[in-house]
Design an enzyme around this catalytic site. Structure first.
Site, PDB file in Angstrom:
ATOM      1  N   GLU A  43      13.450  -2.305  -1.650  1.00 29.84           N
ATOM      2  CA  GLU A  43      13.475  -0.890  -2.037  1.00 29.84           C
ATOM      3  C   GLU A  43      12.470  -0.146  -1.179  1.00 29.84           C
ATOM      4  O   GLU A  43      11.537  -0.738  -0.667  1.00 29.84           O
ATOM      5  CB  GLU A  43      12.994  -0.718  -3.490  1.00 29.84           C
ATOM      6  CG  GLU A  43      13.884  -1.303  -4.530  1.00 29.84           C
ATOM      7  CD  GLU A  43      13.171  -1.324  -5.883  1.00 29.84           C
ATOM      8  OE1 GLU A  43      12.428  -0.372  -6.204  1.00 29.84           O
ATOM      9  OE2 GLU A  43      13.359  -2.311  -6.596  1.00 29.84           O
ATOM     10  N   LYS A 100       9.190   1.983  -0.640  1.00 32.83           N
ATOM     11  CA  LYS A 100       7.932   2.121  -1.374  1.00 32.83           C
ATOM     12  C   LYS A 100       7.604   3.607  -1.379  1.00 32.83           C
ATOM     13  O   LYS A 100       7.338   4.201  -0.346  1.00 32.83           O
ATOM     14  CB  LYS A 100       6.808   1.330  -0.700  1.00 32.83           C
ATOM     15  CG  LYS A 100       5.502   1.416  -1.464  1.00 32.83           C
ATOM     16  CD  LYS A 100       4.436   0.534  -0.846  1.00 32.83           C
ATOM     17  CE  LYS A 100       3.228   0.372  -1.753  1.00 32.83           C
ATOM     18  NZ  LYS A 100       2.568   1.613  -2.139  1.00 32.83           N
ATOM     19  N   ARG A 122       2.746   6.044 -10.124  1.00 33.96           N
ATOM     20  CA  ARG A 122       3.396   4.999 -10.909  1.00 33.96           C
ATOM     21  C   ARG A 122       3.350   5.382 -12.384  1.00 33.96           C
ATOM     22  O   ARG A 122       2.312   5.845 -12.878  1.00 33.96           O
ATOM     23  CB  ARG A 122       2.633   3.686 -10.712  1.00 33.96           C
ATOM     24  CG  ARG A 122       3.204   2.477 -11.443  1.00 33.96           C
ATOM     25  CD  ARG A 122       4.421   1.947 -10.711  1.00 33.96           C
ATOM     26  NE  ARG A 122       4.937   0.735 -11.326  1.00 33.96           N
ATOM     27  CZ  ARG A 122       4.557  -0.494 -10.980  1.00 33.96           C
ATOM     28  NH1 ARG A 122       3.637  -0.673 -10.057  1.00 33.96           N
ATOM     29  NH2 ARG A 122       5.108  -1.545 -11.558  1.00 33.96           N
ATOM     30  N   GLU A 152       8.362   5.522 -10.601  1.00 34.81           N
ATOM     31  CA  GLU A 152       7.397   6.354  -9.890  1.00 34.81           C
ATOM     32  C   GLU A 152       7.742   7.822 -10.137  1.00 34.81           C
ATOM     33  O   GLU A 152       8.898   8.215  -9.998  1.00 34.81           O
ATOM     34  CB  GLU A 152       7.520   6.006  -8.396  1.00 34.81           C
ATOM     35  CG  GLU A 152       6.425   6.515  -7.523  1.00 34.81           C
ATOM     36  CD  GLU A 152       5.296   5.501  -7.281  1.00 34.81           C
ATOM     37  OE1 GLU A 152       5.277   4.415  -7.916  1.00 34.81           O
ATOM     38  OE2 GLU A 152       4.413   5.817  -6.473  1.00 34.81           O
TER      39      GLU A 152
HETATM   40  P1  AMP Z   1      -0.584   0.016  -4.009  1.00 32.12           P
HETATM   41  O1  AMP Z   1      -0.875   1.278  -4.756  1.00 32.12           O
HETATM   42  O2  AMP Z   1      -0.686   0.164  -2.534  1.00 32.12           O
HETATM   43  O3  AMP Z   1      -1.288  -1.189  -4.592  1.00 32.12           O
HETATM   44  O4  AMP Z   1       0.978  -0.304  -4.199  1.00 32.12           O
HETATM   45  C1  AMP Z   1       1.540  -0.547  -5.456  1.00 32.12           C
HETATM   46  C2  AMP Z   1       2.217   0.701  -5.898  1.00 32.12           C
HETATM   47  O5  AMP Z   1       3.389   0.931  -5.176  1.00 32.12           O
HETATM   48  C3  AMP Z   1       2.698   0.676  -7.319  1.00 32.12           C
HETATM   49  O6  AMP Z   1       1.729   0.914  -8.253  1.00 32.12           O
HETATM   50  C4  AMP Z   1       3.728   1.796  -7.296  1.00 32.12           C
HETATM   51  O7  AMP Z   1       3.103   3.014  -7.650  1.00 32.12           O
HETATM   52  C5  AMP Z   1       4.125   1.909  -5.875  1.00 32.12           C
HETATM   53  N1  AMP Z   1       5.559   1.768  -5.634  1.00 32.12           N
HETATM   54  C6  AMP Z   1       6.226   2.624  -4.850  1.00 32.12           C
HETATM   55  N2  AMP Z   1       7.505   2.303  -4.767  1.00 32.12           N
HETATM   56  C7  AMP Z   1       7.691   1.202  -5.521  1.00 32.12           C
HETATM   57  C8  AMP Z   1       8.821   0.412  -5.817  1.00 32.12           C
HETATM   58  N3  AMP Z   1      10.023   0.676  -5.314  1.00 32.12           N
HETATM   59  N4  AMP Z   1       8.634  -0.662  -6.634  1.00 32.12           N
HETATM   60  C9  AMP Z   1       7.399  -0.949  -7.142  1.00 32.12           C
HETATM   61  N5  AMP Z   1       6.301  -0.217  -6.886  1.00 32.12           N
HETATM   62  C10 AMP Z   1       6.434   0.845  -6.076  1.00 32.12           C
END
Ligand code: AMP
Length: 618
Positions: free
Chosen positions: A273, A275, A280, A327
C-alpha cells in the site's frame, strides 16, 4: 479490612529503588495478594462493575498511576497549577520553597514530600483506598475548580509525607517508579495464579486494569467482553531501506519464524500500500447501545474526536459495531490526492473546527485495516481475511459515510425554501479504502514506490498477507520503505538560547534516543528547520517544562518529539549515545508520536553501520 493508601505509597517508594524487573514483579504480586487477603469476603461476591472496583482493583490502578480505568470517561482535571496551589495551602510552604524543591526533583510529588517534611505536616495514615476513590469521583464531577481544589486539599491534609508524594504523582497520572501497566498485569497473574495472557486479553477488551485484577481472582477473566470507545494499541512497521531488504525480511523471518503466519504460505505474500503522510487514527462507531456515537483515537491513545467533526458526522451513520484502523488525511477532492502533511498539520490539535477549517483543509479517513466487526475482535485473523472483511464493509458504507463540506445546519424555519440537503451542499465521501495489492518481487516494489512518490505519498508499506494484527507492536510483519534521507524520531531533552534575532528564544535543541534499557541518551543538537512561530511556542512550552535552569541552557522534561533529518551519523563522545549527527535539521514536530516510540540507539547504530565511510568525529 480496609486497605490504606499507605500501602500503595510504600510499595511505590520501594519500586522506585528497585531496579530488577523480576524483583519488582514478585513484590507487587505479594502486595496484591496481601490486599486480597484483607478484603472483606462479602465484598468479593459483588459483581464486577466498571468505575467501582474493590480494593484489589484500586490498588492495581493506583500503583500503575491510573486514577481511573482507561475505559472510564471520567477525568480528574487537576493539573500542576491546581495541585501546587493545594500543596502550598496544606504544607504552609512559601512559593520560593516550592520552586526550589521542584527544581531539585523536577516532580511535584517529590517536591511535596520535601515540603511536608520541612514543615512537619503529617496526616495519620488512615487514608483508605476507598477515600481516595471517593475524592477522585467527586473531582471528576466537580462543577467548579474551587470544589475540586477543596477535595484535593482534603486528601492532602490527611496524608503523610510519603502519601502526599504519591497522591500528587497519581493525580498527575505519572508515578515515575518504573512500573508500567504491563508489569502490574504480570503481577496480577502471579498473585491470582492465572496466565498473564488471560489478564492482558481482558485488559485489552475492557480497558480496565482494576476490573481485570478483580476478575483474575474471581475466575471470570473469560467473561470479559470487548467494549467500544477505548483505544486499542496500533500495529507499527519496521523500517527497511531497500525493496530487496523488504523481500528478504518476508522470505526469511516472517515465513519461518513468525508463528502467526498461517501454514501453507510459500514465498513472499505481501500486500503493498502507499504510505500516507497524515495522522494515524482508530475510529470506533456503530455501537448498538450508544446510537450515533463515534470516537477517534490517535496513536498516542488520545481522544481526538472533536477535532474532526466531518468524520464524526460521516461515521455516525454507521449502524454496525466497527473499529477501523487508518490514516486521517487532508484531501484535495478535485485532484483525488492527499494534501501534504504540513497542510493537515495546521488542523491537528485544534479543538473547535468550524467552517473555515472544514473548507480550507477538508479531511477524509483512509482505512487500511479492520479490527473489530461482527461482535468480535478480528485481530488474530490473517491480514488477507481482515482485508476481505474491510473491503466488504467499506463497500456498504462509502455512500452512507458522506458529510458536507461545511457544518450542517438546520433549516432556519419551517417551510424554508432550502431543504437540509441543499442547505449544506454536496455530501463528500469521507471513508476511503487504501488501495492494496499482493506483490512478490523487488522490482514490483520498486515500481510501486516510484508511483507512490509520484502521488506525493511518503513511500510504501508492505504487510505480510498471513499476519495477525499485533496491537502496540513494531513487528516484522509490517515494514515501511521510505528511502530518501534517513530520519530519526527523537525527543528534546535540553534547550539553549539562540543568538541574534533568536536571542531570548530557546532555539537550539538537544535531543535523545532510547537505549536498550529504555533510558534516554543524547545524540545531537539541531537549530534549523522550525519556523519562528514554532520557536516561540517551543520556548514557552520548554520554559514551563524546565527541569533544571542553568542560565543559558535548560534541561527539560522529555515531552517534545521531533523528526530530524541529517547527512550522516558519526561516532563521537560528545553525547551519551556515542554518536552524533552531521548537519541535523528538524523535519517536523511530531505531536502524533508518543515518547515510547522514538528511535533507539540501536537504530542509530544500524544507520551508522549502513554507511560506506563510517565517520568518526575528530
Ligand atoms: P512512522 O511514523 O514512520 O513510524 O510510520 C508508521 C506510520 O505510517 C503509521 O503510524 C501510520 O500513521 C503511517 N501509515 C501511512 N500509511 C500507512 C499504511 N498504508 N498502513 C499502515 N500505516 C501507514
Amino acid at each position: 479490612m480496609t486497605t490504606h493508601f499507605t500501602s500503595v505509597a510504600e510499595l511505590a517508594e520501594r519500586m522506585a529503588r528497585t531496579a530488577s524487573r523480576l524483583k519488582k514483579r514478585a513484590e507487587i504480586a505479594e502486595a496484591i495478594s496481601a490486599v486480597r487477603a484483607d478484603v472483606d469476603p462479602i465484598s468479593i461476591e459483588k459483581p464486577i462493575e466498571m468505575g467501582h472496583p474493590g480494593d484489589v482493583g484500586l490498588f492495581c490502578l493506583y500503583l500503575a498511576g491510573l486514577p481511573f480505568a482507561e475505559a472510564d470517561a471520567r477525568k480528574l482535571s487537576a493539573g500542576g497549577a491546581l495541585l501546587t496551589k493545594a500543596l502550598l495551602a496544606v504544607s504552609g510552604a512559601s512559593d520560593a520553597e516550592l520552586t526550589a524543591a521542584y527544581r531539585r526533583h523536577g516532580d511535584i510529588g517529590a517536591a511535596g514530600f520535601d515540603l511536608y517534611t520541612a514543615h512537619a505536616v503529617a496526616g495519620d495514615g488512615t487514608l483508605a483506598l476507598s477515600d481516595v476513590a471517593e475524592a477522585f469521583a467527586g473531582m471528576a464531577t466537580a462543577k467548579t475548580t474551587a470544589i475540586r481544589a477543596a477535595l484535593v486539599e482534603g486528601l492532602l491534609r490527611r496524608a503523610t509525607p510519603l502519601e502526599a508524594k504519591y497522591l500528587l504523582k497519581l493525580m498527575l497520572g505519572d508515578m515515575r517508579i518504573g512500573v508500567k501497566q504491563s508489569l502490574v498485569e504480570e503481577a496480577i497473574a502471579v498473585a491470582a495464579g492465572v496466565a498473564v495472557a488471560a489478564v492482558r486479553h481482558a485488559v485489552m477488551l475492557e480497558a480496565d486494569l482494576g476490573a481485570a485484577a478483580e476478575r483474575a481472582f474471581a475466575g471470570t477473566l473469560g467473561d470479559a467482553r470487548m467494549r467500544l470507545f477505548h483505544p486499542l494499541g496500533f500495529m507499527l512497521a519496521s523500517p527497511v531501506d531497500t525493496p530487496e531488504e523488504a523481500i528478504a525480511r518476508f522470505t526469511k523471518e516472517i515465513s519461518t519464524e513468525d508463528t502467526e503466519v498461517s501454514q501453507g504460505d510459500t514465498g513472499v505474500q505481501a500486500f503493498l500500500e502507499d504510505k500516507y503522510d497524515g495522522m494515524r487514527a482508530q475510529i470506533h462507531c456503530g455501537a448498538r447501545d450508544q446510537h450515533g456515537r463515534v470516537a477517534i483515537y490517535s496513536r498516542n491513545r488520545e481522544d481526538i474526536t472533536e477535532s474532526y467533526p466531518e468524520l464524526v458526522e460521516a461515521f455516525s451513520a454507521v449502524e454496525e459495531e466497527l473499529i477501523f484502523d487508518g490514516e486521517i488525511l487532508g484531501w484535495d477532492f478535485a485532484a483525488g490526492l492527499a494534501l501534504p502533511f504540513a497542510v493537515l498539520g495546521q488542523r491537528i490539535g485544534r479543538k473547535r473546527v468550524g467552517d473555515e477549517w472544514r473548507q480550507k483543509i477538508p479531511v477524509i479517513f483512509m482505512a487500511f485495516d479492520l479490527m473489530f466487526a461482527g461482535g468480535e475482535l478480528i485481530l488474530p485473523l490473517p491480514l488477507r481475511e481482515r482485508r476481505n472483511r474491510l473491503e466488504a464493509v467499506v463497500e456498504t458504507l462509502v455512500d452512507r459515510t458522506r458529510a458536507p463540506l461545511l457544518e450542517p445546519r438546520q433549516p432556519k424555519a419551517q417551510g424554508s425554501m432550502f431543504d437540509t440537503e441543499e442547505y449544506v451542499g454536496e455530501r463528500l465521501p469521507r471513508l476511503m479504502i487504501s488501495p492494496s495489492r499482493l506483490v512478490q518481487s523487488a522490482e514490483e516494489i520498486e515500481r510501486a514506490y516510484a508511483d507512490a512518490r509520484a502521488r506525493a505519498n511518503e513511500g510504501v508499506m508492505l504487510k505480510a498477507a498471513g499476519s495477525a494484527y499485533q496491537p502496540g507492536r513494531r513487528g516484522l510483519a509490517w515494514v515501511k520503505l521510505k528511502r530518501e534521507l534517513a530520519t530519526l524520531d527523537v525527543v528534546i531533552t535540553g534547550a539553549e538560547y539562540g543568538h541574534g534575532k533568536r536571542a531570548g528564544l530557546l532555539s537550539d535543541y538537544t535531543f535523545a534516543v532510547r537505549n536498550a534499557a529504555g533510558e534516554l541518551e543524547n545524540v545531537g543538537k539541531a537549530y534549523s528547520g522550525v519556523t519562528d512561530a514554532e520557536i516561540s511556542e517551543l520556548t514557552e512550552f520548554l520554559k514551563a517544562h524546565t527541569l533544571q535552569d542553568q542560565g543559558h541552557f535548560r534541561t527539560v522534561e522529555p515531552l517534545v518529539i521531533l523528526e530530524v533529518a541529517f547527512n550522516n551519523v558519526m561516532r563521537s563522545d560528545r553525547h551519551a549515545s556515542g554518536f552524533a549527527l552531521r548537519f541535523p535539521r528538524i523535519v517536523r514536530i511530531r505531536t502524533d508520536k508518543p515518547l515510547a516510540e522514538i528511535d533507539t540507539v540501536e537504530r542509530v547504530e544500524e544507520i551508522y553501520q549502513s554507511q560506506v565511510d563510517k565517520p568518526v568525529e575528530s
